[in-house]
Design a protein around this motif. Sequence first.
Motif, PDB file in Angstrom:
ATOM      1  N   GLY A  32     -10.423 -10.033  11.274  1.00 57.30           N
ATOM      2  CA  GLY A  32     -11.770  -9.688  10.835  1.00 57.30           C
ATOM      3  C   GLY A  32     -11.788  -8.896   9.546  1.00 57.30           C
ATOM      4  O   GLY A  32     -12.684  -9.056   8.715  1.00 57.30           O
ATOM      5  N   ILE A  33     -10.785  -8.026   9.355  1.00 57.43           N
ATOM      6  CA  ILE A  33     -10.701  -7.254   8.113  1.00 57.43           C
ATOM      7  C   ILE A  33     -10.523  -8.185   6.921  1.00 57.43           C
ATOM      8  O   ILE A  33     -11.148  -8.014   5.868  1.00 57.43           O
ATOM      9  N   GLY A  34      -9.669  -9.189   7.089  1.00 58.76           N
ATOM     10  CA  GLY A  34      -9.385 -10.111   5.990  1.00 58.76           C
ATOM     11  C   GLY A  34     -10.494 -11.108   5.705  1.00 58.76           C
ATOM     12  O   GLY A  34     -10.577 -11.640   4.597  1.00 58.76           O
ATOM     13  N   LEU A  35     -11.364 -11.350   6.697  1.00 62.10           N
ATOM     14  CA  LEU A  35     -12.420 -12.350   6.530  1.00 62.10           C
ATOM     15  C   LEU A  35     -13.341 -12.056   5.350  1.00 62.10           C
ATOM     16  O   LEU A  35     -13.903 -12.963   4.742  1.00 62.10           O
ATOM     17  N   VAL A  36     -13.507 -10.782   5.014  1.00 62.42           N
ATOM     18  CA  VAL A  36     -14.454 -10.380   3.965  1.00 62.42           C
ATOM     19  C   VAL A  36     -14.023 -10.838   2.578  1.00 62.42           C
ATOM     20  O   VAL A  36     -14.853 -11.044   1.697  1.00 62.42           O
ATOM     21  N   ILE A  37     -12.720 -11.024   2.365  1.00 59.36           N
ATOM     22  CA  ILE A  37     -12.205 -11.191   1.006  1.00 59.36           C
ATOM     23  C   ILE A  37     -12.721 -12.435   0.272  1.00 59.36           C
ATOM     24  O   ILE A  37     -13.200 -12.327  -0.854  1.00 59.36           O
ATOM     25  N   PRO A  38     -12.684 -13.643   0.851  1.00 57.60           N
ATOM     26  CA  PRO A  38     -13.115 -14.815   0.079  1.00 57.60           C
ATOM     27  C   PRO A  38     -14.608 -14.847  -0.245  1.00 57.60           C
ATOM     28  O   PRO A  38     -15.010 -15.505  -1.208  1.00 57.60           O
ATOM     29  N   GLY A 159      -8.062 -16.746   4.516  1.00 57.15           N
ATOM     30  CA  GLY A 159      -8.023 -18.205   4.532  1.00 57.15           C
ATOM     31  C   GLY A 159      -9.064 -18.785   5.482  1.00 57.15           C
ATOM     32  O   GLY A 159      -9.835 -19.672   5.103  1.00 57.15           O
ATOM     33  N   ILE A 160      -9.108 -18.251   6.699  1.00 58.82           N
ATOM     34  CA  ILE A 160     -10.090 -18.721   7.676  1.00 58.82           C
ATOM     35  C   ILE A 160     -11.503 -18.396   7.194  1.00 58.82           C
ATOM     36  O   ILE A 160     -12.429 -19.206   7.321  1.00 58.82           O
ATOM     37  N   GLY A 161     -11.662 -17.200   6.618  1.00 56.96           N
ATOM     38  CA  GLY A 161     -12.961 -16.814   6.095  1.00 56.96           C
ATOM     39  C   GLY A 161     -13.454 -17.758   5.011  1.00 56.96           C
ATOM     40  O   GLY A 161     -14.639 -18.107   4.962  1.00 56.96           O
ATOM     41  N   GLY A 162     -12.523 -18.190   4.150  1.00 55.40           N
ATOM     42  CA  GLY A 162     -12.894 -19.116   3.084  1.00 55.40           C
ATOM     43  C   GLY A 162     -13.361 -20.461   3.619  1.00 55.40           C
ATOM     44  O   GLY A 162     -14.351 -21.029   3.127  1.00 55.40           O
ATOM     45  N   PHE A 163     -12.676 -20.969   4.640  1.00 52.60           N
ATOM     46  CA  PHE A 163     -13.071 -22.257   5.229  1.00 52.60           C
ATOM     47  C   PHE A 163     -14.423 -22.142   5.939  1.00 52.60           C
ATOM     48  O   PHE A 163     -15.285 -23.002   5.784  1.00 52.60           O
ATOM     49  N   LEU A 164     -14.604 -21.064   6.703  1.00 48.32           N
ATOM     50  CA  LEU A 164     -15.870 -20.883   7.417  1.00 48.32           C
ATOM     51  C   LEU A 164     -17.035 -20.647   6.461  1.00 48.32           C
ATOM     52  O   LEU A 164     -18.172 -21.007   6.748  1.00 48.32           O
ATOM     53  N   ALA A 165     -16.735 -20.063   5.291  1.00 44.11           N
ATOM     54  CA  ALA A 165     -17.783 -19.773   4.310  1.00 44.11           C
ATOM     55  C   ALA A 165     -18.427 -21.040   3.758  1.00 44.11           C
ATOM     56  O   ALA A 165     -19.533 -20.997   3.217  1.00 44.11           O
TER      57      ALA A 165
END
Length: 399
Positions: A32-38, A159-165
């Motif tokens: 969850g912390i990393g999700l914010v980055i993309p 990476g996951i955040g970028g795909f979900l975005a």
Amino acid sequence: MYRERLKENKMNKKQILTLSILLSNLFIAFLGIGLVIPVLPTIMNELKISGSVVGYMVAAFAITQLIVSPIAGKMVDSIGRKIMIIAGLFIFGFSELLFGLGSTVEILFISRMLGGVSAAFIMPAVTAYIADITTLSQRSKALGYMSAAISTGFIIGPGIGGFLAEFGTRIPFYAAGILGFLAAILSIILLKEPTRTSDEAESAPSILGSAKRIFSPLYLIPFVLIFVLSFGLAAFESLFSLFVDHKFAFTPSDIAIIITGSGVVGAVAQIVLFDWLTKKMGEINLIRYSLILSAVLTFAMTIVSHYFAILFVTFFIFVGFDLIRPAVTSYLSKIAGNEQGFVGGMNSMFTSLGNIFGPILGGILFDINLNYPYYFATIVLAIGVILALFWRKPKQIEI
């Protein structure tokens, strides 16, 4: 005798199941912390905020964690491990949903600060839980798995955040919130409060005593190198999406591919190469060479311009970072003796400090010039290289 030791080192099915649940919780939290980055570039454009504000927002998480951790650590001992893990996961889920719903900078800051509270609750509770369910001989490997779960979540998150975005800017946060709540519910059902062990009881040093111990020749350089590593990784990763968005007009998918690929390459290097390299050259030499690699490639980020060149440089930067952290942790575990708790706490503290100052200074420098955060991170890593070159293992301790 050898068979007895082998049996003691091997975990039973109950230990493996419990450890798997604990590591899954950590992975989800740091994912969850990393999700914010993309999605930061898009949120910046939506709310018209600057790079320095983004740096402060990312650092707000680490600052809150740093402040709450000592209180949470005492609560872990007084009210129990399980309840702190569950409370931390619920707070995490709420913080992610709040970020997804947030339409002002103030709400986003509150969300990140709640995320810091959740990490402060979860980290010491999971660490203590692992210590309770493992023997001395099993503990080092179990804590190594814990470090891998944290690193993997933090690296794969973007990476996951970028795909979900691709389905919506706020979707990654809704997904993380739901995962946090599910993990909390599963922990309520599957985890049991562990039996406390007393075989390793050690007197907790006073705050003044701990502060003095930091400057001990035995610990000072490893602790400073933990800060250097965390600073370099936080400065690099927290601003990577902004850097490639502003400089090369990368899409969230491009960023996701690079970050996810880097995470996979780094994880493979850690699993396949780490044990062999430490036996071949020792932890200190491995840290030296990995720091040199990371410093050179961080500087190279300001020079390269082609997509595959950026891909190559980023992949190998993460290899360097992913080899340094377990090497420092392994070294500290070997020299700590009965000060494992002190070393673990200081490891967390210096990691948090790096996570605070990396994004803040990087964000300020980013507003001046896109390349400045990477120039500064290179200088910090170069200082780490110099320190590591003067580092000598203690003569009285076999490593």
